[in-house]
Structure formats: C-alpha cells, structure tokens
Design a protein around this motif. Structure first.
Motif, PDB file in Angstrom:
ATOM      1  N   GLY A   1       4.799  11.431 -11.204  1.00  0.00           N
ATOM      2  CA  GLY A   1       3.511  10.910 -10.757  1.00  0.00           C
ATOM      3  C   GLY A   1       3.651   9.800  -9.739  1.00  0.00           C
ATOM      4  O   GLY A   1       2.960   9.789  -8.713  1.00  0.00           O
ATOM      5  N   VAL A   2       4.556   8.870  -9.992  1.00  0.00           N
ATOM      6  CA  VAL A   2       4.755   7.764  -9.049  1.00  0.00           C
ATOM      7  C   VAL A   2       5.364   8.279  -7.749  1.00  0.00           C
ATOM      8  O   VAL A   2       4.985   7.841  -6.650  1.00  0.00           O
ATOM      9  N   ALA A   3       6.310   9.226  -7.852  1.00  0.00           N
ATOM     10  CA  ALA A   3       6.952   9.757  -6.650  1.00  0.00           C
ATOM     11  C   ALA A   3       5.949  10.490  -5.761  1.00  0.00           C
ATOM     12  O   ALA A   3       5.920  10.291  -4.532  1.00  0.00           O
ATOM     13  N   THR A   4       5.098  11.333  -6.364  1.00  0.00           N
ATOM     14  CA  THR A   4       4.103  12.060  -5.571  1.00  0.00           C
ATOM     15  C   THR A   4       3.056  11.118  -4.986  1.00  0.00           C
ATOM     16  O   THR A   4       2.617  11.296  -3.843  1.00  0.00           O
ATOM     17  N   ASP A   5       2.657  10.104  -5.745  1.00  0.00           N
ATOM     18  CA  ASP A   5       1.677   9.133  -5.238  1.00  0.00           C
ATOM     19  C   ASP A   5       2.263   8.342  -4.071  1.00  0.00           C
ATOM     20  O   ASP A   5       1.586   8.134  -3.052  1.00  0.00           O
TER      21      ASP A   5
ATOM     22  N   ARG B   1       2.576   9.446   3.675  1.00  0.00           N
ATOM     23  CA  ARG B   1       1.956  10.352   4.652  1.00  0.00           C
ATOM     24  C   ARG B   1       0.666   9.758   5.213  1.00  0.00           C
ATOM     25  O   ARG B   1       0.375   9.906   6.410  1.00  0.00           O
ATOM     26  N   ALA B   2      -0.103   9.072   4.355  1.00  0.00           N
ATOM     27  CA  ALA B   2      -1.327   8.427   4.840  1.00  0.00           C
ATOM     28  C   ALA B   2      -1.001   7.316   5.830  1.00  0.00           C
ATOM     29  O   ALA B   2      -1.706   7.143   6.846  1.00  0.00           O
ATOM     30  N   GLU B   3       0.061   6.554   5.562  1.00  0.00           N
ATOM     31  CA  GLU B   3       0.473   5.507   6.498  1.00  0.00           C
ATOM     32  C   GLU B   3       0.882   6.109   7.835  1.00  0.00           C
ATOM     33  O   GLU B   3       0.584   5.554   8.894  1.00  0.00           O
ATOM     34  N   GLN B   4       1.582   7.249   7.807  1.00  0.00           N
ATOM     35  CA  GLN B   4       1.970   7.909   9.053  1.00  0.00           C
ATOM     36  C   GLN B   4       0.747   8.375   9.834  1.00  0.00           C
ATOM     37  O   GLN B   4       0.693   8.241  11.062  1.00  0.00           O
TER      38      GLN B   4
ATOM     39  N   ARG C   1       2.436  10.571  -1.037  1.00  0.00           N
ATOM     40  CA  ARG C   1       1.105  10.751  -0.466  1.00  0.00           C
ATOM     41  C   ARG C   1       0.697   9.513   0.355  1.00  0.00           C
ATOM     42  O   ARG C   1       0.133   9.639   1.443  1.00  0.00           O
ATOM     43  N   ARG C   2       1.012   8.340  -0.164  1.00  0.00           N
ATOM     44  CA  ARG C   2       0.645   7.117   0.569  1.00  0.00           C
ATOM     45  C   ARG C   2       1.478   6.948   1.824  1.00  0.00           C
ATOM     46  O   ARG C   2       0.983   6.418   2.838  1.00  0.00           O
TER      47      ARG C   2
ATOM     48  N   LYS D   1       0.819  -1.219   0.000  1.00  0.00           N
ATOM     49  CA  LYS D   1       0.000   0.000   0.000  1.00  0.00           C
ATOM     50  C   LYS D   1       0.847   1.261   0.000  1.00  0.00           C
ATOM     51  O   LYS D   1       0.459   2.291   0.571  1.00  0.00           O
ATOM     52  N   LEU D   2       2.016   1.177  -0.645  1.00  0.00           N
ATOM     53  CA  LEU D   2       2.876   2.347  -0.796  1.00  0.00           C
ATOM     54  C   LEU D   2       2.951   2.802  -2.253  1.00  0.00           C
ATOM     55  O   LEU D   2       3.788   3.654  -2.593  1.00  0.00           O
ATOM     56  N   GLY D   3       2.123   2.248  -3.095  1.00  0.00           N
ATOM     57  CA  GLY D   3       2.117   2.614  -4.502  1.00  0.00           C
ATOM     58  C   GLY D   3       1.669   1.447  -5.352  1.00  0.00           C
ATOM     59  O   GLY D   3       1.644   0.297  -4.896  1.00  0.00           O
ATOM     60  N   ASN D   4       1.304   1.758  -6.595  1.00  0.00           N
ATOM     61  CA  ASN D   4       0.951   0.725  -7.553  1.00  0.00           C
ATOM     62  C   ASN D   4       2.209  -0.015  -7.976  1.00  0.00           C
ATOM     63  O   ASN D   4       3.185   0.604  -8.423  1.00  0.00           O
ATOM     64  N   GLY D   5       2.212  -1.343  -7.853  1.00  0.00           N
ATOM     65  CA  GLY D   5       3.419  -2.117  -8.103  1.00  0.00           C
ATOM     66  C   GLY D   5       3.961  -1.964  -9.508  1.00  0.00           C
ATOM     67  O   GLY D   5       5.170  -1.799  -9.707  1.00  0.00           O
ATOM     68  N   THR D   6       3.064  -1.979 -10.496  1.00  0.00           N
ATOM     69  CA  THR D   6       3.495  -1.821 -11.887  1.00  0.00           C
ATOM     70  C   THR D   6       4.152  -0.469 -12.110  1.00  0.00           C
ATOM     71  O   THR D   6       5.221  -0.363 -12.724  1.00  0.00           O
ATOM     72  N   SER D   7       3.542   0.589 -11.589  1.00  0.00           N
ATOM     73  CA  SER D   7       4.092   1.928 -11.759  1.00  0.00           C
ATOM     74  C   SER D   7       5.420   2.085 -11.041  1.00  0.00           C
ATOM     75  O   SER D   7       6.341   2.735 -11.551  1.00  0.00           O
ATOM     76  N   VAL D   8       5.532   1.500  -9.864  1.00  0.00           N
ATOM     77  CA  VAL D   8       6.779   1.608  -9.101  1.00  0.00           C
ATOM     78  C   VAL D   8       7.927   0.932  -9.842  1.00  0.00           C
ATOM     79  O   VAL D   8       9.052   1.448  -9.894  1.00  0.00           O
ATOM     80  N   LEU D   9       7.669  -0.233 -10.443  1.00  0.00           N
ATOM     81  CA  LEU D   9       8.722  -0.933 -11.182  1.00  0.00           C
ATOM     82  C   LEU D   9       9.147  -0.120 -12.410  1.00  0.00           C
ATOM     83  O   LEU D   9      10.346  -0.039 -12.717  1.00  0.00           O
TER      84      LEU D   9
END
Length: 430
Positions: A398-402, A408-411, A405-406, A175-183
C-alpha cells in the motif's frame, strides 16, 4: 521536444525538476530513522533481551513493525507508535466530541494545525508512559537499574520518539507519501531479510517445497493487494449546468475505492493488539501477560480480534474521510445528481449504503489477508514469518503504490510547471 519525451519519461525533465531533491531528502530521512535504531541505550544486555524476545510471538510482531528497534533497545526504540496511539485516541474522541470534529474538518488549515498540535501533545504523554514501561520491562537485563538510569534513559527514548514525529512530518511535507506510513514501511522492509534468513534456517528438513509455498503465497498476496488497492466503483454523475457532449459527459463519476482507507486501519489494529503487552510491562500483571499471549500472532484470539479491529477502523475511517451528507450537499450546490437518485437526503442514503457495501468488501479482503499467513503456516509447519504477517505485506504494498502514484503526480505537475514557465517567457518577450 520529441513525442517520446512528451508521452514518456525524460531524464532531462526529471533531473531539472524538484523531484530528485525530494527523493534524496526522503531517502536521507529514512536513513536517519534507521540509524537511530542502532544507537543503543547504555547499561542493557541487548543480546540476552533479543534472545528472550524471539520466543514471544507478539513481541516479535511488534518488533517487526518497529524494524527491530525494540530488541535492539535503541534511541528510536519507541518508534512512531506513540504518535499512532495519540492519533487513535483523538480520532475516536472526535466522534464523541463535535468540537474536535469541527476543528479537524471545518475550521480550515488553522483548525487542522491546532488538531495536530493536540495530537503531538498526546503523543508526548504516550511516549513518556511507553518509555517508562519499556525500561521497567527490561529491568532484568539492566546491569545497574536505578532511578537516575530510568530518568536519563526515559528522556532519551522520549526525545527519540519526538524526533521520529518530526521526521514523519517532514516526509509528509515532501508530498511523496504519508510520513507515518513511510516510516513503518521502512521498518518492515528492514526486517524482511532477517525473516527470510530465519525461514531458511528453520527449514531443517531441506524441503524446497516449503520455501516455494512461501514464495508463491507472497507473490499471490502481493498481486491480490495491488488488484484490490486499484479497484474502485464508479458512480456516474450528471451536471445540469455543464455542457454535456461527447466524452465530457462520460467522464463525470464518483470513484469509490474498495480499500479507501489504505493501511491506517491495519496500523491502528496492530497498535491496539500491542496495548495489553504495554500494560503488562507497566503492571507485571499475569492476567495481562496471558491476554497479550492470546492476542499475539499464533494466539487463540489474534485472528478474530485482529479482523474485528480492522473491520471497525476500515468502516469508521471510510465515513470519516467521506461523509454522505456533506457529499450530497456538495453535489446539490454544484448542480450535480446521480442518475435515478433525487438530490439531498436520498442521495446521502444512497452514498451511505454504497460506502457500507464497499467497506464490507474491503473488510472481507483484509480478513482473508489476515488468515492467509496462518494457512501457509499450517501447511508448511514453519513459523519464521509469524512476525511478518499478511498485514505487513499490505502495508508495504500500500505504501509503495501510494508513493509511486505521488511520484507520477509530481512528474505530471513538473510538466505543467514547464508549460507555465514557457508561457511566462513568451509574455515577457512580447
């Protein structure tokens, strides 16, 4: 607890929560995805193949998206592309077949799990086809091309592609980002140093203005992307069943982002642009080779087709994520209404027209982003960053900002969990 820790960042809360473990797992998975790129398939003259790829604009662009895995002919040479192609096909099929759309959107977690299962089966088929096509394409660089070598190497590439799908799924579960986008982000970021080195090497006139123009363009592009990514239109909503007083009434709105679809339209468009090249590998067709050249970066059809595909997927995904009719029904069930708009059909039409205009603005932004690298290249006459296009910058930002954001949501969630734990301790002592 001090007010600074309540309002700001606290190292003690950070280290005691689950976020450090998730970040470590994320970094570890990214490292695994990069290490597999350097595990080479035996029997291939990699240096000769890499030199041949440098003269091909489209191959260079696709290689940048894969982080150099194609030119290195590694275990993860196929990358995550088979999974993306499978996603494109099933998403388009869901528009044509209501049963697939119902499975994905209305059948709950079980339906989504079954849809993802079909998507992985399709990815397996794409991986086999792409493995055979890629290995056939590099046949001139193979020392001993035989059916046995083709079978064993295809098996290795397919296994690598399926491994990356598992890595992408695991990243998504964090839940720290979309896996495909992160790769894909990791792949593009890994190719950035080599692109900078090529830019400096290509600047043979030692004209610092060219490098400065690239730096300023990169900086302004990044700022523009961040601005558009965060921009949204807020449509006020009134609730008949809610007590409205003070700030509570002003906080009710529907947020419609300018670029609501994120980076997925760019990824899908890039994959489709590489389709003629993949087919040319399989068929050795001169016509497909010419089409691949025309659709590659710097080609005559690259910009118009790329912009058209991005606009199509941006529009399609906007309405796939948020259907106006469903939203109007949800608002009506909860007693909510947009001021001056009647509930029901009129609300659905208003939402649809708003989404269409927002999608148009997003498409214009993406089109300008696609044109920017060509403009910079025309001014500087340097093509070192041709494989590192503006769409690559958008994917990275886009991936970095997403992800930020996630995180910060986890925190924030960790703070709420701490409060729940405090109340549980208090209840146990009573």
């Amino acid at each position: 607890m001090s007010s600074q820790e309540e309002d700001g960042f606290s190292w003690s809360n950070f280290l005691s929560g689950p976020l450090p473990g998730k970040l470590a797992a994320l970094i570890g998975l990214i490292v695994v995805s990069r290490v597999g790129v350097y595990v080479r398939i035996p029997g291939v003259d990699v240096d000769a193949f890499s030199s041949a790829m440098q003269s091909n604009g489209l191959l260079g662009y696709v290689d940048a998206l894969s982080g150099g895995s194609i030119s290195k002919v590694g275990l993860f040479s196929l990358g995550i592309i088979p999974y993306i192609n499978a996603s494109i096909v099933l998403q388009l099929m869901s528009a044509a077949f209501p049963a697939l759309k119902k499975m994905q959107r209305e059948d709950g977690p079980q339906g989504r799990a079954r849809f993802q299962y079909y998507q992985k089966l399709a990815a397996f088929v794409f991986a086999i086809a792409q493995a055979v096509g890629q290995l056939t394409y590099i046949r001139p660089y193979v020392t001993d091309f035989s059916p046995e070598w083709l079978f064993s190497s295809s098996l290795a590439l397919v296994a690598g592609a399926l491994s990356l799908i598992y890595v992408a799924d695991t990243i998504s579960e964090l839940k720290l980002g979309n896996g495909t986008s992160v790769l894909i982000f990791a792949n593009i970021a890994s190719s950035l140093p080599s692109s900078v080195g090529a830019l400096l090497a290509q600047n043979t006139e030692s004209n610092p203005a060219n490098v400065a123009i690239y730096g300023i363009a990169f900086f302004l592009t990044t700022l523009g992307i961040i601005y558009v990514q965060e921009a949204e239109r807020r449509i006020p909503v009134n609730y008949s069943s809610r007590y409205q007083a003070g700030n509570l009434a002003r906080q009710s709105y529907l947020p419609f982002k300018v670029n609501a679809t994120g980076v997925m339209p760019l990824i899908f468009a890039s994959s489709l642009l590489g389709l003629p090249l993949a087919l040319a590998r399989l068929t050795d067709s001169a016509g497909l080779e010419r089409a691949a050249e025309a659709l590659g970066p710097g080609g005559s059809l690259y910009l118009p087709v790329n912009v058209a595909l991005i606009a199509f997927f941006n529009y399609y995904y906007t309405f796939l994520q948020l259907e106006p009719k469903d939203l109007s029904e949800q608002l009506k069930r909860t007693g909510a209404a947009i001021p001056g708009i009647r509930p029901g059909k009129q609300t659905a039409e208003y939402v649809a027209s708003t989404l269409t205009r927002m999608s148009l603005l997003g498409s214009l932004f993406l089109a300008g982003l696609s044109l920017a690298p060509a403009a910079v290249e025309g001014i500087t006459h340097l093509s070192a960053f041709r494989g590192f296009a503006g769409t690559s910058v958008l994917i990275m930002v886009g991936v970095a900002t997403d992800t930020a954001r996630r995180i910060r949501a986890e925190q924030a969630m960790a703070k709420y969990q701490d409060v729940d734990k405090l109340y549980q301790d208090m209840d146990s002592k009573v």
